[in-house]
Write an enzyme that holds these catalytic residues in place. Structure first.
Site, mmCIF file in Angstrom:
data_model
loop_
_atom_site.group_PDB
_atom_site.id
_atom_site.type_symbol
_atom_site.label_atom_id
_atom_site.label_comp_id
_atom_site.label_asym_id
_atom_site.label_seq_id
_atom_site.Cartn_x
_atom_site.Cartn_y
_atom_site.Cartn_z
ATOM 1 N N LYS A 1 0.862 -1.374 -0.153
ATOM 2 C CA LYS A 1 0.128 -0.081 -0.101
ATOM 3 C C LYS A 1 0.836 1.135 -0.043
ATOM 4 C CE LYS A 1 -3.972 1.864 2.719
ATOM 5 N NZ LYS A 1 -4.705 1.643 3.820
ATOM 6 N N SER B 1 -9.601 1.746 3.067
ATOM 7 C CA SER B 1 -8.673 2.670 2.283
ATOM 8 C C SER B 1 -7.797 1.730 1.240
ATOM 9 C CB SER B 1 -8.046 3.328 3.132
ATOM 10 O OG SER B 1 -7.000 3.001 3.972
ATOM 11 N N SER C 1 -10.026 -0.640 7.103
ATOM 12 C CA SER C 1 -9.544 -0.566 5.832
ATOM 13 C C SER C 1 -8.715 -1.790 5.285
ATOM 14 C CB SER C 1 -8.341 0.596 5.837
ATOM 15 O OG SER C 1 -9.199 1.745 5.772
#
Lengths: 64, 438
Positions: B73, B148, B172
């Protein structure tokens, strides 16, 4: 995440509502209740890895 | 293919690390139509692949992740590689060191091929990033992948990578796992190092794996943290105590989600688990307190940034909201955490695992800002985070894995919540559920 707010005013109202819901919860708190401690610190988890400077690496400010 | 399958192919010399990385990079360039990637790491990935091949030829095997392509990420620091956090503030930020998780995956032989797209600053659940593009759900591109960690979820769901990292502050990792039909683990708070990961809310942030199967997440945890997470498969679930909440978790959920989760619970019972209904603490109150922590912690990071044009409108307003929480209320929310944790810990005297839906709905359409659940119309964000947020505040480990799909073919996520540091047992149970669903 809180709701998607279209305006600053709506965002402020949502915070007021959140604080209103929160207010009665503190009735449970006596003076001896302290903030929760974490289960385990990163320092413990990183035991054995090379020590590195922390500082700006953890701040949202990009390093120069 | 899973990490184990790829690892077997590499050991059998059916494919080399270089070939695997070249194929993966090629697929990312031609088949990632989901806007999952912010930065492709072609040069370093190819160089590392050559090294990993040489090591295997010389008899040096780093373990299951040797030569396996993964993605991080884009808020995990990668030395010499841009780390944007999906934000204009960090568009040109190039870290001078690797996050501990990045470093540990490298040491395990994994090869990072990409930095994945995310909701701006990890502060949202849609992954509709105004600066780097809106991530789409590979299961149905008219729907959000969740967030997210939406880019990580989409890459794994699309079969472009077996493993990617995510971060989870209010769901997330688990939300995109649920909406994309993959597996994601939010470990116990502090179990996986946050060093070198851009924070969202210090005391709620967790880093974890997102993979195509439970075993891959267990193998990833072996790389990410200390300990053994990949326990042998259980021959039976006899002796495992599963709690199904009487209150909160099954209120206001899509009937098809309810059915899929209850089928998974029935399957665990069929395999010998003792299933009982259990009253959980006031999760609405815990969610409220969690927000009282999250909002000011996130705002504290960006207080000096006063130019709204540098932020997406949703993130900007969230940051402004956090400034409206007085300090004493934030501290009291942290003090309440002590009590709520005690309340929740009492569950583990009666059960080993709490089984719940991960999200009350399946992936919403991109344009849906509200969703109808039964008789109630609810904000999509609030619905999406309702069953996951409290667990960040409590710090317990929680695994999300697919447990079936709706008539429309959309995946449903099962959330298994355990006592602190029970990740190996959660993953072991998850494997049993997964095997029965296969």
């Amino acid at each position: 995440m809180p709701e998607e707010h279209k305006t600053q005013q709506e965002a402020e109202r949502a915070v007021e509502e959140l604080r209103r819901r929160f207010a009665p919860l503190i009735q449970r708190l006596s003076p001896e209740v302290e903030p929760a401690v974490v289960f385990r610190t990163d320092d413990v988890n990183n035991a054995g890895t090379e020590p590195r400077p922390r500082g700006s690496g953890l701040s949202p400010e990009p390093e120069k | 293919m899973t990490v184990r399958e790829l690892a077997q192919q590499l050991r059998a010399r059916k494919i080399s690390c270089v070939e695997l990385i070249n194929d993966t990079l090629s697929a990312l360039k031609t088949r990632d139509t989901f806007r999952s990637v912010i930065t492709l790491m072609e040069g370093s990935a190819r160089a590392e692949a050559e090294e990993r091949d040489k090591e295997l030829a010389a008899g040096r095997d780093r373990g299951p992740f040797h030569g396996i392509p993964i993605a991080h990420k884009d808020l995990l620091y990668t030395r010499g590689v841009p780390t944007t956090a999906g934000s204009l503030l960090f568009r040109d930020f190039v870290p001078t060191y690797d996050a501990t998780v990045v470093e540990r995956f490298k040491a395990a032989g994994a090869i990072c091929v990409a930095k994945t797209n995310l909701h701006e600053l990890a502060y949202g659940i849609t992954s509709r990033n105004p600066h780097f593009g809106a991530v789409l759900n590979p299961r149905d591109t008219s729907r959000i992948p969740g967030g997210s960690s939406g880019g990580s979820g989409a890459l794994v769901a699309a079969g472009l990578l077996p493993m990617a990292t995510g971060s989870d502050t209010g769901g997330s990792i688990r939300i995109p796992a649920s909406y994309c039909g993959i597996t994601g683990l939010k470990p116990t708070y502090g179990r996986v190092s946050r060093y070198g990961v851009l924070p969202l809310a210090f005391s709620l942030d967790h880093i974890g794996p997102m993979g195509s199967c439970v075993e891959d997440c267990a193998l990833a945890m072996n790389a990410m943290a200390d300990g053994e997470f990949n326990l042998p498969a259980l021959p039976t679930l006899r002796g495992v105590r599963i709690g199904v909440p009487k209150n909160f978790y099954f209120e206001r959920i899509d009937p098809e989600v309810n059915s899929a989760v209850m089928r998974a619970v029935a399957e665990m019972e069929r395999q010998g688990a003792a299933v009982s209904e259990i009253q959980v603490p006031d999760m609405d109150a815990i969610n409220t307190a969690a927000l009282m922590v999250q909002l000011p912690e996130a705002s504290s990071l960006y207080e000096r940034h006063t130019d709204a044009s540098q932020f997406g409108s949703d993130v900007w307003l969230l940051i402004q909201q956090g400034k409206l929480i007085p300090a004493h209320e934030y501290v009291n929310a942290q003090r309440l955490r002590t009590l709520f944790r005690q309340d929740f810990d009492a569950l583990w005297e009666k059960i080993d695992v709490l089984a719940t839906p991960t999200t009350p709905i399946v992936a919403p359409r991109v344009e849906e800002t509200t969703v109808q659940i039964g008789a109630v119309r609810e904000n999509t964000r609030m619905a999406t985070t309702r069953l996951v947020r409290a667990i960040n505040y409590l710090g317990n480990p929680a695994l999300s894995l697919p447990c079936g799909s709706t008539a429309a073919g959309l995946p449903v996520g099962l959330q298994l919540i355990g006592a602190p540091f029970s990740e190996p047992q959660l993953l072991q149970l998850g494997r049993a559920v997964e095997a029965s669903a296969a």
